[in-house]
Design a protein around this motif. Structure first.
Motif, short mmCIF file in Angstrom:
data_model
loop_
_atom_site.label_atom_id
_atom_site.label_comp_id
_atom_site.label_asym_id
_atom_site.label_seq_id
_atom_site.Cartn_x
_atom_site.Cartn_y
_atom_site.Cartn_z
N GLN A 105 0.93 -1.28 0.20
CA GLN A 105 -0.01 0.19 0.17
C GLN A 105 0.87 1.20 -0.08
OE1 GLN A 105 -0.36 -2.82 1.85
NE2 GLN A 105 -2.55 -2.68 3.12
N VAL A 106 2.05 1.15 0.77
CA VAL A 106 3.04 2.27 0.72
C VAL A 106 3.34 2.51 -0.53
CG1 VAL A 106 5.01 3.09 1.77
CG2 VAL A 106 3.31 2.24 3.20
N LEU B 43 0.61 1.66 9.51
CA LEU B 43 1.27 0.46 9.67
C LEU B 43 0.45 -0.61 9.61
CD1 LEU B 43 4.53 1.43 11.89
CD2 LEU B 43 4.49 0.24 9.69
N CYS B 44 -0.79 -0.60 10.02
CA CYS B 44 -1.64 -1.88 10.49
C CYS B 44 -2.37 -2.22 9.20
CB CYS B 44 -2.41 -1.69 11.56
SG CYS B 44 -3.85 -0.64 11.13
N GLY B 45 -2.79 -1.35 8.25
CA GLY B 45 -3.52 -1.79 6.92
C GLY B 45 -4.91 -2.17 7.25
N ALA B 46 -5.42 -1.91 8.30
CA ALA B 46 -6.93 -2.12 8.60
C ALA B 46 -7.75 -1.10 7.66
CB ALA B 46 -7.25 -2.21 10.01
N CYS B 47 -7.39 -0.14 7.41
CA CYS B 47 -8.16 0.85 6.45
C CYS B 47 -7.72 0.87 4.98
CB CYS B 47 -7.66 2.27 6.88
SG CYS B 47 -5.94 2.54 6.64
N GLU B 129 1.91 -8.21 3.59
CA GLU B 129 2.97 -7.57 4.74
C GLU B 129 2.45 -6.17 5.18
OE1 GLU B 129 6.97 -6.72 3.04
OE2 GLU B 129 6.01 -6.43 0.78
N GLY B 130 1.59 -5.46 4.43
CA GLY B 130 1.07 -4.23 5.04
C GLY B 130 -0.25 -4.42 6.05
N ASN B 131 -0.31 -5.33 6.14
CA ASN B 131 -1.68 -5.74 7.11
C ASN B 131 -1.19 -6.38 8.24
OD1 ASN B 131 -2.43 -5.15 3.86
ND2 ASN B 131 -4.20 -5.05 5.36
N LEU B 132 -1.60 -6.00 9.39
CA LEU B 132 -1.52 -6.74 10.71
C LEU B 132 -2.61 -7.48 11.07
CD1 LEU B 132 0.24 -4.06 12.86
CD2 LEU B 132 1.51 -6.06 11.60
N CYS B 133 -2.52 -8.57 11.71
CA CYS B 133 -3.51 -9.34 12.29
C CYS B 133 -3.20 -9.91 13.47
CB CYS B 133 -4.10 -10.59 11.19
SG CYS B 133 -5.15 -11.82 12.07
N ARG B 134 -3.67 -9.82 14.65
CA ARG B 134 -3.30 -10.30 15.57
C ARG B 134 -3.94 -11.49 16.06
NH1 ARG B 134 1.39 -9.59 19.00
NH2 ARG B 134 1.10 -8.60 20.83
N CYS B 135 -4.94 -12.03 15.26
CA CYS B 135 -5.50 -13.38 15.68
C CYS B 135 -5.06 -14.37 15.18
CB CYS B 135 -7.30 -12.98 15.56
SG CYS B 135 -8.14 -11.87 16.41
N THR B 136 -4.97 -14.37 13.76
CA THR B 136 -5.01 -15.75 12.97
C THR B 136 -3.55 -16.60 12.91
OG1 THR B 136 -4.35 -14.54 11.13
CG2 THR B 136 -6.70 -15.09 11.62
N GLY B 137 -2.31 -15.62 13.26
CA GLY B 137 -1.05 -16.24 12.78
C GLY B 137 -0.84 -16.11 11.43
N TYR C 697 7.19 -0.40 18.03
CA TYR C 697 6.74 -1.87 18.87
C TYR C 697 6.55 -2.83 17.60
CZ TYR C 697 4.67 -5.08 21.89
OH TYR C 697 4.18 -6.21 22.38
N ALA C 698 7.24 -3.80 17.63
CA ALA C 698 7.23 -4.74 16.30
C ALA C 698 6.37 -5.96 16.49
CB ALA C 698 8.85 -5.24 16.24
N MET C 699 5.24 -5.52 15.77
CA MET C 699 4.11 -6.40 15.70
C MET C 699 4.55 -7.52 14.56
SD MET C 699 1.31 -5.90 17.18
CE MET C 699 -0.36 -6.15 16.10
N PRO C 700 4.08 -8.70 14.83
CA PRO C 700 4.64 -9.72 13.98
C PRO C 700 3.72 -9.69 12.56
CG PRO C 700 4.06 -10.83 16.03
CD PRO C 700 3.54 -9.40 16.39
N ARG C 701 4.36 -10.09 11.65
CA ARG C 701 3.94 -9.84 10.27
C ARG C 701 3.92 -10.99 9.56
NH1 ARG C 701 3.01 -4.52 8.44
NH2 ARG C 701 3.58 -3.24 10.07
N ALA C 702 3.11 -11.21 8.29
CA ALA C 702 3.06 -12.49 7.88
C ALA C 702 4.23 -13.03 7.32
CB ALA C 702 1.87 -12.26 6.56
N ARG C 703 5.31 -12.20 6.64
CA ARG C 703 6.32 -12.75 6.24
C ARG C 703 7.43 -13.42 7.31
NH1 ARG C 703 9.29 -9.93 1.34
NH2 ARG C 703 9.38 -7.95 2.38
#
Lengths: 290, 154, 779
Positions: A105-106, B43-47, B129-137, C697-703
């Protein structure tokens, strides 16, 4: 999360934009893709009274070849640079660098011009621009000029552009024969910015000796820089991994290193050396060397 | 400032403050609340929405920048009552838990499949990679996108 | 066959609304005349409030009201703490600071305006004068004499001391043959980081004198009770609705000051008031997790038998107690022996106040810390004795099947630790991995293999052991049309109970799954409840539903028996019918439902209607367990860690829906791995939060993740009728030590025996640069 109020200006031409930039030189900001400026405005770290949006200015979004050089309009997105066939063929360092930026997106919205003009010390483009001896074109009411990249980055978030000047294009030399380039990056796990990013272009002579090397380093200091001592140390030498490693030890010579929560100055310096060696090795390999 | 945006095929015209973020325009002005807000730092991509076909983080775009543009949100994906293959894939493969990141995740996956209809698992992970998910792994999200890739265009 | 529903991979009922953007989280709800709330927060870790000038803010466009702590004094109660403990100090915790601020992000003033943007603008105009006070952020410093005090009135920074002692330490300490291994382990502070931040709408109707609150919460019923107390309102006039909740992980198992202020503002103004937390506010002002310093001593025989464990726990509670703050580290003490038959234990836990945000329940809540301690300890024993970590574990497991009582007083239900360990060894090809490791080492490459065999305590829990009740309610109501409404007090937020509870009820009643609808989260609809946390929703809430369904069945069987002229005990539910065992007599399910409501031919003594409430009180916790293997590669030049493979075998008891179980495990793994490798909240010595945005704060990402290879064993628990143990936290608990054990294993070539989390590359490089790897082939 919410920016302060501002007046919004939408120039249609470069001239009009330059006039506005001059008029609001004191309390205005130029908006390109917005991916450097808007986040700062949302945190109220930047609160311009006037926002000049270049988004509707004609003719700032292009990638073309002219006089053996590659010219990219300032509003070209990272995505466009990442996927441009012309760049993949003639200047592959640029797509490789673009791909290392942020996320999809960025890259879709952020622009090469916006990033360079913002001069974030951990942004990716400055390393490539330095490694390629880029030139940056600015326009203002008093005309246009090309600034060599060596004179462009002044300090943290500061460039040699004058108030009222707008960055409109960047010019890069195409990849010469027997040359290769590469970008190697250690990204910050949270922000994705470069903890260390090293862009290298290497040209070999017919015997396979390094004829010319250019190394741009970002993330390490208050501004991106060219690692001239590395370049000098490898020029004229065979590109053996030993020579590359030895030359790379100079990657942070004379540099005031950043340290932060993620990486101390000492570790950053170490990473810079390792990534310089890696970028050089990959560039040499791509140049057809061993 | 007067702006017009075509959202999910429907034209919207409003007078907005220049500082209004596109995500707030979509949610508060156009009343399309499927697009969510998860961070303040792009950073989270929810939007994530599609702006003229490109996935963007609508919290980092001013509504005025989108004047005259076409926007697709999660609400615009299903057609004639049929779920989009990605929506179906997320359902089939349990690609969501709390569902908050899901609209943005699906819009990013939309972009991915438009550019690369048959991505590898690695490419899917890169595409989101631009989207964070805290639930699913993320693993079931990868499977969901794979499901959609397999079932698209059929 | 409807009865087969349990155990099937069934798509979720929740999903259609979520995948189409049609669900309603708090911020998606708009009410007429709604006002917006913004908070002014302390930028300092510790300071006296000398003046708050709200004049400019009050005069700003759209501003309706500005409140400070002084305005709320005596009119709004304190933020509650539910934990009771001998000698526990509980400081007053006002919803808006009064006189002093004690952590960065503490709410100081509240601005109410007609719009979100206007509220933010006006909040920036509130001028607060602070008189700086010395802050304390190190627990050890906080316990020293002369340390700055977080709460002057408490006299010191020690909130509580708790001890657990069991066994015969005299003989352990007198035994010279025992190896004593000591290690300090730091369990860093984390952010729960639900993607939906907190949010609340309070809507007070002056005419009716009723307060309705929409909150992104895990505990609507508990929240209702406490908001009523806070607002000094009759609880009957309060209603809390947890709409769609966008993740929580413990962070919404709480009653927050902002919720109190929103209610107060709405009551003052007679209009709905909305507050949506920003991400920076979330990092600073939503509870944090973990944050312990654990000094561990392990006593082991030369053959690997661990005979005793001592642990001195310092738990950083932050500046105030939130709902369960001091209770969390006590779970660490309870579970510190893990799945090992260790006869002697001594744990001293000290809860310490510091100038930071409160810690509280974050996914795992005290047990990840315990598992980390014991699993690192087992690896240290293996290392010290030159044994394989597998052998040390096998040596210390209790015999399979038996429930055991440990000297910590914990009574494990059912287990077979040997089985899960053997299964994960096979799944991962453990012995091959070990050979590969040796091969790679000779080439100078660092491969790490890390093991963790965990047991956790969940399905919380018996009320006798819980701060605010450990039961759960379930209601099953067969509507006159034959459709079934299920109400649960365990309000889920992503776990999928709308699906799994429908599976339970449809299976029991022999009706289509689509005929069952599960509701939750509205205190006006669900009569009573506790909430979803501690991996309890299915084990406790699901059991309540199961028993409510049994009551429905009993009643329907009586009506059917009357009609079919058989005995109630002979009635069987299947395929939409109630029939005799031999199938010779049957009546449609809907016919019995109609009879129940028309009530024309009910058997004597049977009440009309079909609605049953059951409140399930579990006799014990459950103890899920499992075995994980993490395979990491370390870049020998830079110390960068990459996770190459992950194998997990989990036993969460009976599996109701394998797809949901996998989802819970994957998500848990990502969070546990996140702690091991990347995540960390850092305060400086002045109490500044240095990791205050997602840029830091480094949140885990898919990669960052490999494909998780997961499997299960199913050891049913006798604690509840479903045999389920719970799976919400298992992945988080098991994975963190597996990762650290893996990296330390790789680095053992450099003599490393411990590295504290998160395993940032620099921490590894520090060891790498110190010397060549022994045993490496000369290149």
């Amino acid at each position: 999360m919410i920016p302060e109020s501002f007046e919004y200006h939408v120039p249609k031409t470069v001239d009009e934009a330059a006039r506005m930039a001059a008029e609001f030189a004191d309390d205005g900001k130029v908006l390109a893709g917005g991916h450097s400026l808007i986040p700062m405005m949302k945190l109220r770290l930047a609160s311009p009274k006037h926002l000049i949006d270049l988004g509707r200015v004609e003719g700032l979004k292009y990638i073309r070849e002219a006089d053996g050089k590659i010219e990219i309009g300032a509003l070209t997105t990272h995505f466009q640079a990442e996927y441009a066939t012309l760049l993949k063929e003639k200047c592959p360092l640029l797509p490789e660098t673009a791909r290392a930026i942020g996320d999809v997106q960025v890259r879709n919205k952020g622009t090469i011009g916006g990033s360079l003009a913002h001069a974030d010390p951990a942004a990716d483009w400055p390393a490539a621009a330095l490694a390629l001896d880029a030139e940056l074109k600015t326009v203002s009411t008093s005309g246009e000029r090309w600034i060599p990249v060596s004179e462009f980055f002044v300090d943290l978030l500061t460039t040699s552009m004058n108030p009222g000047e707008i960055l409109t294009a960047i010019r890069f030399p195409a990849l010469p024969v027997r040359s290769g380039d590469a970008y190697a990056k250690h990204a910050h796990p949270a922000s994705g910015f470069a903890v260390v990013g090293v862009a290298a272009r290497v040209t070999l002579d017919e015997k396979g000796i390094v004829e010319k090397a250019r190394v741009g380093v970002t993330g390490v200091s208050s501004k991106a820089y060219r690692a001239s001592s590395v370049e000098a140390a490898i020029t004229g030498k065979a590109p053996s991994s030993k020579n590359l490693d030895t030359a790379s030890l100079h990657a942070v010579d004379g540099i005031d290193l950043n340290g932060d929560l993620y990486a101390s100055a000492e570790y950053r310096g170490h990473l810079a050396k390792v990534y310089t060696a890696r970028a050089l090795a990959l560039a040499v390999e791509r140049a057809g060397g061993k | 400032m007067k702006i017009g945006i075509k959202i999910n095929g429907k034209w919207h015209e409003n007078d907005v403050e220049p500082r209004l973020l596109l995500v707030h325009y979509l949610r508060d002005v156009a009343s399309l609340t499927g697009t969510h807000i998860g961070c303040e730092s792009s950073l989270c991509g929810a939007c994530t929405v599609l702006l003229n076909g490109d996935a963007v983080k609508s919290c980092t775009v001013l509504a005025v920048q989108a004047d005259g543009a076409e926007v697709t949100t999660i609400e615009g994906l299903a057609r004639d009552g049929n779920l989009h293959p990605l929506q179906q894939g997320f359902w089939e493969e349990h690609g969501l838990q709390c569902g908050f990141c899901t609209p943005g995740m699906i819009m990013s996956a939309c972009q991915l499949l438009a550019r690369n209809p048959h991505p590898s698992r690695g490419e899917i992970r890169e595409g989101i990679e631009g989207n964070l998910c805290r639930c699913t792994g993320y693993q079931h999200i990868v499977k969901a996108v794979e499901w959609a890739a397999e079932h698209s265009g059929k | 066959m409807a009865a087969k529903l349990l155990g099937e991979r069934i798509k979720r009922k929740e999903d259609p609304r979520l995948i189409q953007g049609r669900a309603h989280y708090v911020d998606d709800i708009k009410l007429v005349g709604m006002l917006h709330l913004a908070f002014v927060r302390s930028p300092y870790g510790h300071a006296r409030l000398t003046a708050i000038n709200t004049g400019a803010a009050r005069n700003a466009p759209g501003v309706v009201a500005v409140f400070t702590g002084e305005d709320l004094k005596g009119r709004l109660g304190f933020v509650p703490c539910a934990v009771e403990m001998d000698g526990l100090k509980i400081p007053e915790h006002p919803c808006l600071a009064i006189g002093e601020v004690r952590y960065v992000g503490e709410p100081v003033a509240a601005v109410v305006a007609t719009g979100r943007y206007l509220a933010a603008d006006a909040a920036a105009l509130v001028e607060v004068d602070y008189d700086m006070l010395p802050a304390v952020t190190s627990m050890e410093q906080a316990l020293e004499k002369g340390s700055p005090l977080v709460h002057e009135s408490l006299g010191d920074n020690l909130a509580f001391v708790a001890k657990i002692e069991g066994g015969d330490w005299k003989s352990v300490e007198a035994d010279p043959s025992l190896k004593v291994i000591r290690q300090r382990m730091i369990n860093q502070r984390l952010g729960p980081m639900a993607i939906e931040t907190r949010g609340v709408i309070a809507s007070y109707s002056p005419g009716e004198d009723t307060l309705t609150v929409w909150s992104s919460t895990q505990i609507p019923h508990l929240l209702k009770t406490h908001l009523a107390i806070l607002n000094k309102m009759d609880e009957s006039r309060c209603r809390v609705i947890a709409p769609e909740v966008g993740g929580a992980f413990g962070s919404k198992l709480n009653v927050y000051g902002e919720e109190g202020v929103a209610c107060f503002a709405s009551r003052q103004l007679g209009k709905p008031v909305k507050w949506i937390e920003g991400r920076r506010e979330n990092l600073a002002g939503t509870i944090h997790g973990r944050d312990q310093i654990d000094d561990v001593e392990i006593y082991a025989k030369p053959d690997g038998t661990v005979v005793g464990l001592k642990c001195f726990i310092l738990a950083d509670l932050g500046a105030y107690h939130q709902f369960l703050t001091p209770g969390i580290p006590t779970l660490t003490a309870m579970m510190v022996l893990g799945c090992y038959n260790i006869k002697n234990v001594f744990v001293e836990t000290k809860g310490v106040f510091t100038n930071k945000m409160a810690t509280d329940a974050y996914r795992g809540a005290g047990r990840p810390e315990a598992t980390y301690i014991i699993e690192r300890a087992m690896d240290l024993v293996a290392r010290e004795l030159g044994m394989d970590p597998v052998d040390v574990r096998m040596k210390n497991f209790p015999a399979p099947g038996k429930d055991i009582v440990l000297p910590t007083g914990v009574n494990y239900d059912t287990a077979n630790y040997q089985k899960t360990l053997k299964k994960v060894l096979k799944l991962s090809g453990y012995s091959k991995l070990r050979k590969e490791q040796v091969r790679l080492r000779k080439k100078g490459k660092l491969l790490g293999i890390g093991l963790s065999t965990y047991v956790e305590i969940c399905a919380m829990g018996p009320s006798s052991r819980m701060p605010a009740g450990g039961w759960e309610s379930g209601t099953v109501r067969v509507e006159p049309t034959g459709k079934v409404t299920v109400l649960t007090g365990a309000s889920p937020h992503g776990q999928g109970e709308e699906t799994s509870f429908a599976q339970i009820v449809a299976g029991e009643l022999g009706i289509p799954y689509d005929d069952v609808t599960v509701f939750h989260g509205d205190t006006a609809q669900v009569p009573m409840g506790i909430g979803t946390f501690g991996s309890r929703a299915t084990a406790v809430g699901g059991s309540a539903i199961y028993y409510a369904a049994q009551r429905i069945k009993k009643k329907m069987a009586r009506i059917a028996a009357h009609k079919l002229e058989i005995k109630p005990g002979e009635v069987v539910f299947a395929d939409g019918k109630l029939q005799s065992k031999d199938g010779s007599k049957s009546v449609a399910f809907t016919e019995i439902v109609t009879e129940a409501y028309y009530a024309r031919q009910l058997p004597p003594g049977v009440e009309p209607g079909l609605s049953e409430l059951y409140v399930f009180e579990p006799p014990n916790f459950t103890y899920p367990f499992g075995a994980h293997v993490a395979v990491t590669e370390i870049d020998a030049q830079t110390g960068e860690v990459s996770l190459r493979n992950y194998f997990a075998v989990d036993d969460c008891g009976r599996i109701l829906n394998p797809m949901l179980v996998d989802g819970q495990v994957h998500g848990g793994l990502a969070q546990g791995i996140g702690q091991a490798l990347w995540e960390e909240l850092i305060y400086d010595e002045n109490g500044q939060l240095l990791t205050g945005t997602l840029m830091d704060y480094a949140m885990p990402r898919a990669r960052q993740f490999p494909w998780f290879e997961t499997a299960n064993t199913e050891t049913r628990t006798p604690v509840n009728p479903l045999g389920v143990k719970g799976v919400g936290e298992a992945g988080t608990i098991g994975s963190t030590p597996a990762l650290v054990n893996s990296v330390v294993d790789a680095m053992s070539a450099f003599g490393v025996r411990h590295i504290d989390m998160p395993l940032k590359p620099e921490k590894i490089w520090v060891h790498l640069k110190q010397g060549a790897m022994p045993g490496r082939d000369a290149a």
